[in-house]
Design an enzyme around this catalytic site. Structure first.
Site, PDB file in Angstrom:
ATOM      1  N   PRO A  61      35.478  47.201  48.510  1.00 42.26           N
ATOM      2  CA  PRO A  61      35.535  45.723  48.458  1.00 42.26           C
ATOM      3  C   PRO A  61      36.926  45.622  47.508  1.00 42.26           C
ATOM      4  CG  PRO A  61      33.991  46.759  46.531  1.00 42.26           C
ATOM      5  CD  PRO A  61      34.392  47.842  47.557  1.00 42.26           C
ATOM      6  N   SER A  90      34.490  41.769  48.895  1.00 41.87           N
ATOM      7  CA  SER A  90      34.722  41.278  47.544  1.00 41.87           C
ATOM      8  C   SER A  90      34.034  40.078  47.091  1.00 41.87           C
ATOM      9  CB  SER A  90      36.039  41.601  46.798  1.00 41.87           C
ATOM     10  OG  SER A  90      36.076  41.031  45.716  1.00 41.87           O
ATOM     11  N   TYR A 113      30.053  41.058  40.816  1.00 38.90           N
ATOM     12  CA  TYR A 113      29.922  41.300  39.392  1.00 38.90           C
ATOM     13  C   TYR A 113      28.891  40.657  38.666  1.00 38.90           C
ATOM     14  CZ  TYR A 113      34.913  43.011  40.145  1.00 38.90           C
ATOM     15  OH  TYR A 113      35.978  43.724  40.703  1.00 38.90           O
ATOM     16  N   THR A 139      29.544  45.885  41.138  1.00 38.35           N
ATOM     17  CA  THR A 139      30.604  46.796  40.586  1.00 38.35           C
ATOM     18  C   THR A 139      30.365  46.526  39.021  1.00 38.35           C
ATOM     19  OG1 THR A 139      32.082  46.572  42.606  1.00 38.35           O
ATOM     20  CG2 THR A 139      32.767  47.054  40.486  1.00 38.35           C
ATOM     21  N   ARG A 148      47.075  46.921  33.291  1.00 42.06           N
ATOM     22  CA  ARG A 148      47.741  47.168  34.458  1.00 42.06           C
ATOM     23  C   ARG A 148      49.312  46.835  34.359  1.00 42.06           C
ATOM     24  NH1 ARG A 148      43.293  45.152  38.905  1.00 42.06           N
ATOM     25  NH2 ARG A 148      41.646  46.258  37.936  1.00 42.06           N
ATOM     26  N   LYS A 212      28.408  50.232  42.192  1.00 47.99           N
ATOM     27  CA  LYS A 212      29.804  51.083  42.091  1.00 47.99           C
ATOM     28  C   LYS A 212      30.399  51.104  40.812  1.00 47.99           C
ATOM     29  CE  LYS A 212      33.977  49.892  44.670  1.00 47.99           C
ATOM     30  NZ  LYS A 212      35.051  49.387  43.577  1.00 47.99           N
ATOM     31  N   SER A 234      32.957  55.935  41.714  1.00 46.86           N
ATOM     32  CA  SER A 234      34.302  55.236  41.822  1.00 46.86           C
ATOM     33  C   SER A 234      34.835  54.941  40.228  1.00 46.86           C
ATOM     34  CB  SER A 234      33.974  53.906  42.239  1.00 46.86           C
ATOM     35  OG  SER A 234      35.014  52.850  42.348  1.00 46.86           O
ATOM     36  N   HIS A 236      37.211  52.710  40.456  1.00 44.71           N
ATOM     37  CA  HIS A 236      38.017  51.324  40.828  1.00 44.71           C
ATOM     38  C   HIS A 236      39.567  51.727  41.255  1.00 44.71           C
ATOM     39  CE1 HIS A 236      36.803  47.133  40.245  1.00 44.71           C
ATOM     40  NE2 HIS A 236      38.042  46.983  40.657  1.00 44.71           N
TER      41      HIS A 236
HETATM   42  C1  LIG Z   1      44.120  45.285  45.402  1.00 41.06           C
HETATM   43  C2  LIG Z   1      42.790  45.684  45.291  1.00 41.06           C
HETATM   44  C3  LIG Z   1      41.729  44.844  44.822  1.00 41.06           C
HETATM   45  C4  LIG Z   1      40.389  45.450  44.410  1.00 41.06           C
HETATM   46  N1  LIG Z   1      39.465  44.471  44.113  1.00 41.06           N
HETATM   47  C5  LIG Z   1      38.266  44.713  43.979  1.00 41.06           C
HETATM   48  C6  LIG Z   1      37.021  44.075  44.033  1.00 41.06           C
HETATM   49  O1  LIG Z   1      37.169  42.798  44.031  1.00 41.06           O
HETATM   50  N2  LIG Z   1      35.949  44.514  43.635  1.00 41.06           N
HETATM   51  C7  LIG Z   1      35.713  45.908  43.613  1.00 41.06           C
HETATM   52  O2  LIG Z   1      34.452  46.198  43.138  1.00 41.06           O
HETATM   53  N3  LIG Z   1      36.702  46.737  43.531  1.00 41.06           N
HETATM   54  C8  LIG Z   1      37.896  46.192  43.791  1.00 41.06           C
HETATM   55  N4  LIG Z   1      38.906  47.311  44.053  1.00 41.06           N
HETATM   56  C9  LIG Z   1      38.731  48.567  43.889  1.00 41.06           C
HETATM   57  C10 LIG Z   1      38.356  49.247  45.432  1.00 41.06           C
HETATM   58  O3  LIG Z   1      36.978  48.619  45.817  1.00 41.06           O
HETATM   59  C11 LIG Z   1      38.119  50.683  45.352  1.00 41.06           C
HETATM   60  O4  LIG Z   1      37.396  50.927  44.280  1.00 41.06           O
HETATM   61  C12 LIG Z   1      39.643  51.565  45.246  1.00 41.06           C
HETATM   62  O5  LIG Z   1      40.517  50.831  45.754  1.00 41.06           O
HETATM   63  C13 LIG Z   1      39.267  52.758  45.803  1.00 41.06           C
HETATM   64  O6  LIG Z   1      40.487  53.502  45.737  1.00 41.06           O
HETATM   65  P1  LIG Z   1      41.602  53.786  46.911  1.00 41.06           P
HETATM   66  O7  LIG Z   1      42.452  52.789  46.867  1.00 41.06           O
HETATM   67  O8  LIG Z   1      42.314  54.917  46.269  1.00 41.06           O
HETATM   68  O9  LIG Z   1      40.941  53.899  48.146  1.00 41.06           O
HETATM   69  C14 LIG Z   1      40.324  46.808  44.080  1.00 41.06           C
HETATM   70  C15 LIG Z   1      41.177  47.556  44.502  1.00 41.06           C
HETATM   71  C16 LIG Z   1      42.538  47.194  45.057  1.00 41.06           C
HETATM   72  C17 LIG Z   1      43.595  48.213  45.448  1.00 41.06           C
END
Ligand SMILES: Cc1cc2nc3c(=O)[nH]c(=O)nc-3n(C[C@H](O)[C@H](O)[C@H](O)COP(=O)(O)O)c2cc1C
Length: 341
Positions: A61, A90, A113, A139, A148, A212, A234, A236
């Site tokens: 997501p 998401s 969330y 999540t 960040r 998650k 995870s 995140h």
């Molecule tokens: C731009 C961006 C937005 C994200 N938004 C969400 C989100 O809305 N909800 C969520 O559970 N995780 C979010 N994540 C985390 C991703 O679900 C995921 O855990 C993570 O990108 C996995 O790592 P990877 O990018 O190395 O594959 C986000 C990640 C990125 C890069």
């Protein structure tokens, strides 16, 4: 992509150590290929809660995909659908779940969330059920957003705050005549939630609940005891707490703690088909892939996402063949070893 949006996707929290660990973690493991084992017919397919997937791969997501491509999450879901893989939408998507449900992806999950407004949550779950989503993914690693640096430096994402669209909430803005910004700033997330609150969320539908953000054996046990059916290991993508372990580093302890009582999905740092083979050998049932999908989306929309995911699936097939493995489910601990280099 504008530099601010590139950094929003590429970046992590703090000194980005967790983010780096997600990638580096795979180097600790080596595959143990076997030979002469009839690989004339190799199959990467799996069944995940009644959805037939071309490979055990879901798109993580990720919110606000219209910042990356004009069709946003709809294009991503189309790409995942064309590759026969799953997509987790998401809650903070820029396209509504009803629109995404029309994109032709057969394994959609809704990520949520825990919000202070329970009525809003109940409504979102009901809408997901109505639209044919197959699971709810809570999540739980964002009580607050991680620090960040890259985002702080850019101050503003996109050309204007109006670039942010929250497709799943548009209906409520209209009802309550509140603006998107007000929604964002109103302290949507409930920081007081505990394990006992999962029961309420589970009771809102018959859909399986995925959780998650699990990074420890302790939380994996709590999750199983709370009736969670899918544990998503995870951090995140290294965007929340920095200096935590890589996701792959803690997969084994979670798999041991879960002991077959729930499915386990690994999320974070998955970039290569061999990464997937390692995760599955260590006991994961599937993986999620995040940022690479957004790069593919930026480059070529739905076509880019489909191409990336088909490539990953095809190459996973090649890896299995070279490993002497006919079915993904046949990968086990004997197919991987830990090295101290
Ligand atoms: C731009 C961006 C937005 C994200 N938004 C969400 C989100 O809305 N909800 C969520 O559970 N995780 C979010 N994540 C985390 C991703 O679900 C995921 O855990 C993570 O990108 C996995 O790592 P990877 O990018 O190395 O594959 C986000 C990640 C990125 C890069």
């Amino acid at each position: 992509l504008q530099p601010s949006i590139f950094d929003f996707v590429a970046g992590g929290s703090g000194d980005e150590q967790t983010m780096a660990s997600n990638l580096r973690g795979f180097d600790r493991f080596k595959l143990r290929p076997r030979i002469l084992r009839d690989v004339s017919s190799v199959d990467t397919r799996i069944d995940f809660f009644g959805a037939d997937l071309a490979a055990p791969i879901f798109v993580s997501p990720m919110g606000q995909q219209k910042l990356i491509h004009r069709s946003g999450e709809k294009a991503t879901a189309q790409g995942a659908g064309r590759a026969g893989l799953g997509f987790v939408l998401s809650m903070g998507a820029s396209v509504s779940l009803e629109e995404v449900a029309k994109a032709g992806c057969n394994a959609l999950w809704l990520q949520m969330y825990y919000l202070r407004d329970r009525q809003l949550m109940a409504d979102l779950v009901a809408r997901a059920v109505q639209a044919g989503f197959r699971a709810i993914c809570l999540t739980a690693d964002v009580p607050v957003v991680g620090f960040r640096r890259r985002d702080q430096r850019h101050k503003q994402l996109g050309n204007s705050p109006a670039d942010f669209v929250f497709g799943n909430f548009e209906k409520y803005y209209k009802e309550r005549s509140a603006s998107t910004d007000a929604y964002l700033l109103s302290g949507l997330h409930d920081l007081a939630v505990t394990w006992s609150d999962l029961e309420w969320l589970r009771s809102q539908s018959e859909l399986p609940l995925a959780l998650k953000g699990v990074m420890t054996r302790e939380d994996a046990r709590c999750a199983v005891d709370s009736g969670v059916q899918v544990i998503v290991v995870s951090n995140h993508g290294g965007r929340q707490i920095d200096h935590a372990s890589g996701a792959i580093d803690v997969l084994q302890e979670v798999v041991e703690a879960v002991d077959g009582r729930a499915k386990v999905v690994l999320d974070g740092g998955v970039r290569r088909p061999t990464d997937i083979a390692i995760a599955l050998s260590l006991g994961a049932d599937a993986v999620m892939v995040g940022r690479p999908v957004l790069w593919a989306l930026a480059l070529a929309g739905a076509d880019g996402v489909a191409e990336l995911l088909k490539h990953l699936t095809g190459e996973l097939g090649r890896v299995l063949t070279l490993m002497g493995i006919a079915r993904v489910a046949d990968l086990d601990a004997s197919n991987v070893e830990t090295v101290n280099r």
